[in-house]
Write a protein that holds these residues in place. Sequence first.
Motif, PDB file in Angstrom:
ATOM      1  N   LYS A  13       2.493  -8.127   1.035  1.00 47.09           N
ATOM      2  CA  LYS A  13       1.176  -7.500   0.898  1.00 47.09           C
ATOM      3  C   LYS A  13       0.771  -6.774   2.187  1.00 47.09           C
ATOM      4  CE  LYS A  13      -3.581  -8.527  -0.409  1.00 47.09           C
ATOM      5  NZ  LYS A  13      -4.523  -9.571  -0.816  1.00 47.09           N
ATOM      6  N   SER A  14       0.910  -7.433   3.341  1.00 45.93           N
ATOM      7  CA  SER A  14       0.510  -6.781   4.594  1.00 45.93           C
ATOM      8  C   SER A  14       1.473  -5.649   4.949  1.00 45.93           C
ATOM      9  CB  SER A  14       0.385  -7.782   5.740  1.00 45.93           C
ATOM     10  OG  SER A  14       1.640  -8.281   6.114  1.00 45.93           O
ATOM     11  N   SER A  15       2.751  -5.818   4.649  1.00 48.02           N
ATOM     12  CA  SER A  15       3.716  -4.746   4.921  1.00 48.02           C
ATOM     13  C   SER A  15       3.470  -3.546   4.016  1.00 48.02           C
ATOM     14  CB  SER A  15       5.140  -5.259   4.756  1.00 48.02           C
ATOM     15  OG  SER A  15       5.435  -6.168   5.794  1.00 48.02           O
ATOM     16  N   LYS A  16       3.124  -3.802   2.768  1.00 41.35           N
ATOM     17  CA  LYS A  16       2.801  -2.697   1.856  1.00 41.35           C
ATOM     18  C   LYS A  16       1.599  -1.925   2.384  1.00 41.35           C
ATOM     19  CE  LYS A  16       1.055  -1.530  -2.670  1.00 41.35           C
ATOM     20  NZ  LYS A  16       0.291  -2.024  -3.794  1.00 41.35           N
ATOM     21  N   ARG A  17       0.567  -2.632   2.855  1.00 40.94           N
ATOM     22  CA  ARG A  17      -0.624  -1.980   3.406  1.00 40.94           C
ATOM     23  C   ARG A  17      -0.237  -1.120   4.610  1.00 40.94           C
ATOM     24  NH1 ARG A  17      -3.508  -6.221   3.993  1.00 40.94           N
ATOM     25  NH2 ARG A  17      -2.946  -6.646   6.154  1.00 40.94           N
ATOM     26  N   PHE A  18       0.574  -1.675   5.520  1.00 46.32           N
ATOM     27  CA  PHE A  18       1.003  -0.937   6.701  1.00 46.32           C
ATOM     28  C   PHE A  18       1.778   0.326   6.319  1.00 46.32           C
ATOM     29  CE2 PHE A  18       4.550   0.027   9.561  1.00 46.32           C
ATOM     30  CZ  PHE A  18       3.856   0.401  10.699  1.00 46.32           C
ATOM     31  N   TYR A  19       2.820   0.184   5.511  1.00 47.92           N
ATOM     32  CA  TYR A  19       3.658   1.331   5.169  1.00 47.92           C
ATOM     33  C   TYR A  19       2.931   2.356   4.301  1.00 47.92           C
ATOM     34  CZ  TYR A  19       7.765  -0.517   7.476  1.00 47.92           C
ATOM     35  OH  TYR A  19       8.650  -0.952   8.433  1.00 47.92           O
ATOM     36  N   THR A  20       2.020   1.917   3.454  1.00 50.99           N
ATOM     37  CA  THR A  20       1.238   2.867   2.656  1.00 50.99           C
ATOM     38  C   THR A  20       0.444   3.786   3.571  1.00 50.99           C
ATOM     39  OG1 THR A  20       1.116   1.381   0.752  1.00 50.99           O
ATOM     40  CG2 THR A  20      -0.581   3.083   0.914  1.00 50.99           C
ATOM     41  N   ALA A  21      -0.218   3.203   4.579  1.00 54.99           N
ATOM     42  CA  ALA A  21      -1.007   4.005   5.522  1.00 54.99           C
ATOM     43  C   ALA A  21      -0.116   4.842   6.431  1.00 54.99           C
ATOM     44  CB  ALA A  21      -1.902   3.088   6.359  1.00 54.99           C
ATOM     45  N   ALA A  22       0.924   4.228   6.995  1.00 53.14           N
ATOM     46  CA  ALA A  22       1.768   4.918   7.973  1.00 53.14           C
ATOM     47  C   ALA A  22       2.565   6.065   7.367  1.00 53.14           C
ATOM     48  CB  ALA A  22       2.724   3.914   8.629  1.00 53.14           C
ATOM     49  N   LEU A  23       3.018   5.911   6.135  1.00 51.87           N
ATOM     50  CA  LEU A  23       3.883   6.925   5.533  1.00 51.87           C
ATOM     51  C   LEU A  23       3.132   8.027   4.787  1.00 51.87           C
ATOM     52  CD1 LEU A  23       6.842   4.701   4.274  1.00 51.87           C
ATOM     53  CD2 LEU A  23       6.628   5.973   6.424  1.00 51.87           C
ATOM     54  N   ALA A  24       1.861   7.802   4.492  1.00 48.33           N
ATOM     55  CA  ALA A  24       1.077   8.830   3.779  1.00 48.33           C
ATOM     56  C   ALA A  24       1.068  10.172   4.508  1.00 48.33           C
ATOM     57  CB  ALA A  24      -0.347   8.333   3.527  1.00 48.33           C
ATOM     58  N   PRO A  25       0.860  10.215   5.842  1.00 44.99           N
ATOM     59  CA  PRO A  25       0.881  11.514   6.520  1.00 44.99           C
ATOM     60  C   PRO A  25       2.239  12.214   6.468  1.00 44.99           C
ATOM     61  CG  PRO A  25      -0.174   9.857   7.910  1.00 44.99           C
ATOM     62  CD  PRO A  25       0.465   9.130   6.757  1.00 44.99           C
ATOM     63  N   LEU A  26       3.286  11.470   6.152  1.00 47.23           N
ATOM     64  CA  LEU A  26       4.624  12.051   6.076  1.00 47.23           C
ATOM     65  C   LEU A  26       4.994  12.447   4.646  1.00 47.23           C
ATOM     66  CD1 LEU A  26       6.429   9.543   8.471  1.00 47.23           C
ATOM     67  CD2 LEU A  26       5.319  11.712   9.034  1.00 47.23           C
ATOM     68  N   GLY A  27       4.082  12.194   3.703  1.00 53.06           N
ATOM     69  CA  GLY A  27       4.299  12.589   2.319  1.00 53.06           C
ATOM     70  C   GLY A  27       4.994  11.548   1.460  1.00 53.06           C
ATOM     71  N   PHE A  28       5.081  10.302   1.938  1.00 52.96           N
ATOM     72  CA  PHE A  28       5.734   9.238   1.183  1.00 52.96           C
ATOM     73  C   PHE A  28       4.699   8.275   0.628  1.00 52.96           C
ATOM     74  CE2 PHE A  28       8.885  10.205   4.657  1.00 52.96           C
ATOM     75  CZ  PHE A  28       9.694  11.015   3.866  1.00 52.96           C
ATOM     76  N   THR A  29       4.876   7.879  -0.618  1.00 47.91           N
ATOM     77  CA  THR A  29       3.954   6.967  -1.289  1.00 47.91           C
ATOM     78  C   THR A  29       4.734   5.877  -2.012  1.00 47.91           C
ATOM     79  OG1 THR A  29       3.950   8.350  -3.277  1.00 47.91           O
ATOM     80  CG2 THR A  29       2.219   8.790  -1.643  1.00 47.91           C
ATOM     81  N   VAL A  30       3.999   4.896  -2.517  1.00 46.38           N
ATOM     82  CA  VAL A  30       4.634   3.841  -3.310  1.00 46.38           C
ATOM     83  C   VAL A  30       5.153   4.469  -4.603  1.00 46.38           C
ATOM     84  CG1 VAL A  30       4.242   1.711  -4.610  1.00 46.38           C
ATOM     85  CG2 VAL A  30       3.199   2.000  -2.353  1.00 46.38           C
ATOM     86  N   GLN A  31       6.442   4.295  -4.860  1.00 49.75           N
ATOM     87  CA  GLN A  31       7.070   4.818  -6.068  1.00 49.75           C
ATOM     88  C   GLN A  31       7.472   3.715  -7.036  1.00 49.75           C
ATOM     89  OE1 GLN A  31       7.437   8.235  -6.800  1.00 49.75           O
ATOM     90  NE2 GLN A  31       5.968   8.211  -5.110  1.00 49.75           N
ATOM     91  N   ALA A  78      -0.980   4.295  11.326  1.00 54.99           N
ATOM     92  CA  ALA A  78      -0.173   3.075  11.376  1.00 54.99           C
ATOM     93  C   ALA A  78      -0.799   1.969  12.215  1.00 54.99           C
ATOM     94  CB  ALA A  78       1.225   3.398  11.910  1.00 54.99           C
ATOM     95  N   VAL A  79      -1.385   2.303  13.340  1.00 57.61           N
ATOM     96  CA  VAL A  79      -1.915   1.281  14.241  1.00 57.61           C
ATOM     97  C   VAL A  79      -3.060   0.496  13.603  1.00 57.61           C
ATOM     98  CG1 VAL A  79      -3.010   0.870  16.482  1.00 57.61           C
ATOM     99  CG2 VAL A  79      -1.025   2.395  16.323  1.00 57.61           C
ATOM    100  N   PRO A  80      -4.078   1.145  13.033  1.00 61.23           N
ATOM    101  CA  PRO A  80      -5.148   0.351  12.428  1.00 61.23           C
ATOM    102  C   PRO A  80      -4.731  -0.372  11.136  1.00 61.23           C
ATOM    103  CG  PRO A  80      -5.665   2.696  12.280  1.00 61.23           C
ATOM    104  CD  PRO A  80      -4.404   2.561  13.072  1.00 61.23           C
ATOM    105  N   ALA A  81      -3.581  -0.011  10.588  1.00 61.94           N
ATOM    106  CA  ALA A  81      -3.103  -0.656   9.360  1.00 61.94           C
ATOM    107  C   ALA A  81      -2.226  -1.866   9.655  1.00 61.94           C
ATOM    108  CB  ALA A  81      -2.335   0.356   8.510  1.00 61.94           C
ATOM    109  N   GLY A  82      -2.231  -2.335  10.897  1.00 66.19           N
ATOM    110  CA  GLY A  82      -1.468  -3.525  11.240  1.00 66.19           C
ATOM    111  C   GLY A  82      -0.287  -3.276  12.148  1.00 66.19           C
ATOM    112  N   GLY A  83      -0.100  -2.040  12.567  1.00 63.14           N
ATOM    113  CA  GLY A  83       1.000  -1.730  13.471  1.00 63.14           C
ATOM    114  C   GLY A  83       0.616  -1.930  14.921  1.00 63.14           C
ATOM    115  N   LYS A  84       1.618  -2.023  15.768  1.00 62.46           N
ATOM    116  CA  LYS A  84       1.401  -2.165  17.205  1.00 62.46           C
ATOM    117  C   LYS A  84       2.024  -0.962  17.890  1.00 62.46           C
ATOM    118  CE  LYS A  84       2.317  -5.175  21.112  1.00 62.46           C
ATOM    119  NZ  LYS A  84       3.084  -6.313  21.612  1.00 62.46           N
ATOM    120  N   ASP A  85       1.234  -0.274  18.688  1.00 63.15           N
ATOM    121  CA  ASP A  85       1.730   0.912  19.396  1.00 63.15           C
ATOM    122  C   ASP A  85       2.994   0.571  20.178  1.00 63.15           C
ATOM    123  OD1 ASP A  85       1.849   3.456  20.676  1.00 63.15           O
ATOM    124  OD2 ASP A  85       0.782   2.621  22.390  1.00 63.15           O
TER     125      ASP A  85
END
Length: 120
Positions: A13-31, A78-85
């Motif tokens: 769940k937390s990884s999905k939240r992170f990757y959903t936010a981080a990858l959206a600017p790159l054009g990738f979404t949950v498929q 990515a950072v506010p979605a649970g990532g660490k710079d």
Amino acid sequence: MFDHIQIKVKDLKSSKRFYTAALAPLGFTVQYEGGGAVGFGPKGAPALWLGEGDSRGSVHIAFAAKDRAAVKAFHAAAVPAGGKDNGAPGLRPDYHANYYAAFVKDPDGNNVEAVCHKEQ
């Protein structure tokens, strides 16, 4: 170069939240989502798979960004979605003159990068 890659994550769940936010600017979404897995990618072509389970160690994944603005947006999301710079957006001339990238550690400690090789 590759068809797909799967990484194990402790908390899907937390990884999905992170990757959903981080990858959206790159054009990738949950498929795809189901059976303890989530697949991200462009429409109809999931290439990054998250599977809940024990990690066997951290990995480094670099995603191509269409421009430098997308690299900045990746880091900002990515950072506010649970990532660490792990490296703010900027040039990495040690790699080559136009290597513009940002690095973030995901919730499991994987090094996730967005990179653009264009001049501007």
